[in-house]
Design an enzyme around this catalytic site. Structure first.
Site, mmCIF file in Angstrom:
data_model
loop_
_atom_site.group_PDB
_atom_site.id
_atom_site.type_symbol
_atom_site.label_atom_id
_atom_site.label_comp_id
_atom_site.label_asym_id
_atom_site.label_seq_id
_atom_site.Cartn_x
_atom_site.Cartn_y
_atom_site.Cartn_z
ATOM 1 N N LYS A 157 0.875 -1.186 0.000
ATOM 2 C CA LYS A 157 0.000 0.000 0.000
ATOM 3 C C LYS A 157 0.906 1.228 0.000
ATOM 4 O O LYS A 157 1.165 1.852 1.044
ATOM 5 C CB LYS A 157 -0.922 -0.030 1.214
ATOM 6 C CG LYS A 157 -2.094 0.945 1.139
ATOM 7 C CD LYS A 157 -3.066 0.695 2.283
ATOM 8 C CE LYS A 157 -4.190 1.716 2.309
ATOM 9 N NZ LYS A 157 -5.131 1.572 1.172
ATOM 10 N N ALA A 158 1.408 1.543 -1.176
ATOM 11 C CA ALA A 158 2.399 2.599 -1.354
ATOM 12 C C ALA A 158 1.748 3.848 -1.940
ATOM 13 O O ALA A 158 0.847 3.760 -2.785
ATOM 14 C CB ALA A 158 3.526 2.119 -2.268
#
Length: 303
Positions: A157-158
């Site tokens: 989850k960048a």
């Protein structure tokens, strides 16, 4: 947005207005951040955080993928989240833990950049609107696809991943839709800009596979678990675009969106153009947990 009193940054609670970073921080130029979106609910048994352990584990997994060593343990991060909620006197709130590369490097090689950690909490209602949990939303298939596998790791989850989500969301809003649905590199249904998707046809619940450039969400996991307990068949499989148009029901899931029905896709009406019966059953079961605090699965952390 609804501002709060305090934000936790690198081990200290500071005033909201003082939570700043330098313009030459690596994250500003290269999107090198990792984050989570978590909800704290005011249940009948008190305030409780949903999937706290799972979110923190995924944050550490995202950091590992991007070769970032978070300078705090999982226990310290969880304690910091609870401290921030308490400092802001929240009964219910949205929680945003953030890990990012700060100053020290300004190039593609990030290894000299500092690793910074922040936690913010604020009050936030239903993501796609206050009444949509019953009435549903209108969505469109986006012209933007999800990144192909082995380009950007979808399981992390960048922050940089959400540039793609922004394009999907803005395109949908410009055309008067609430949300956009992305296809994967092969043209199969992937996910929304910030939600997983479920398609119901003839009593069977379908959802894309975790390898289709989706972020396998915890609300997705919860709904799959609840659906199976209700006796529904759930299939993780390839979903062609046209399956959306002939679905009996479609709903989106996410920490922010919770369980949001879809009433139309590309102006094709879905079912009776409102929340379908299976969606309603699953939605009610999920909301019962976070509203009453009756949690048979140990998904809640009470504070």
């Amino acid at each position: 947005m609804n501002k709060s009193a305090k934000i936790w940054m690198n081990g200290e609670l500071i005033d909201w207005i003082d939570a700043k970073i330098h313009i030459l921080s690596h994250v500003v130029h290269y999107g090198s951040s990792l984050f989570e979106g978590i909800r704290c609910y005011e249940t009948l048994k008190g305030s409780a955080i949903l999937f706290l352990d799972e979110h923190i584990k995924r944050l550490r997994d995202s950091a590992k993928i991007y070769r970032i060593e978070i300078p705090y343990s999982e226990k310290e991060l969880k304690e910091a989240i609870i401290s921030t909620i308490q400092a802001n006197n929240h009964k219910s709130c949205y929680i945003r833990p953030l890990v990012y590369r700060g100053q020290g490097a300004l190039g593609v090689n990030p290894h000299r950049a500092s690793i910074e950690v922040a936690i913010a909490t604020w009050e936030w209602g239903t993501y796609l609107g206050e009444d949509v949990l019953e009435t549903g939303v209108d969505v469109r298939v986006s012209s933007w696809n999800r990144p192909a596998p082995n380009t950007l790791p979808a399981w992390a989850k960048a922050g940089g991943n959400y540039l793609n989500s922004q394009l999907i969301k803005m395109e949908a809003l410009m055309d008067d839709y609430a949300e956009g649905l992305a296809l994967d590199v092969n043209g199969y249904v992937s996910e929304g800009s910030g939600e997983n998707i479920f398609v119901v046809r003839d009593g069977i619940i379908y959802t894309p596979m975790s390898g289709q450039s989706i972020l396998p969400g915890f609300t997705r996991y919860a709904i799959m678990h609840i659906a199976k307990e209700h006796g529904y068949e759930v299939r993780e499989t390839l979903i062609p675009r046209e399956a959306l148009y002939i679905a009996d029901e479609i709903f989106l899931t996410g920490t922010a969106a919770e369980i949001t029905p879809v009433r139309s896709v590309d102006k094709y009406p879905i079912g009776n153009e409102k929340r379908g019966p299976i969606t309603e059953i699953l939605q009610a079961s999920y909301l019962k947990i976070v509203q009453t605090g009756e949690d048979p699965y140990n998904w809640l952390t009470f504070i």
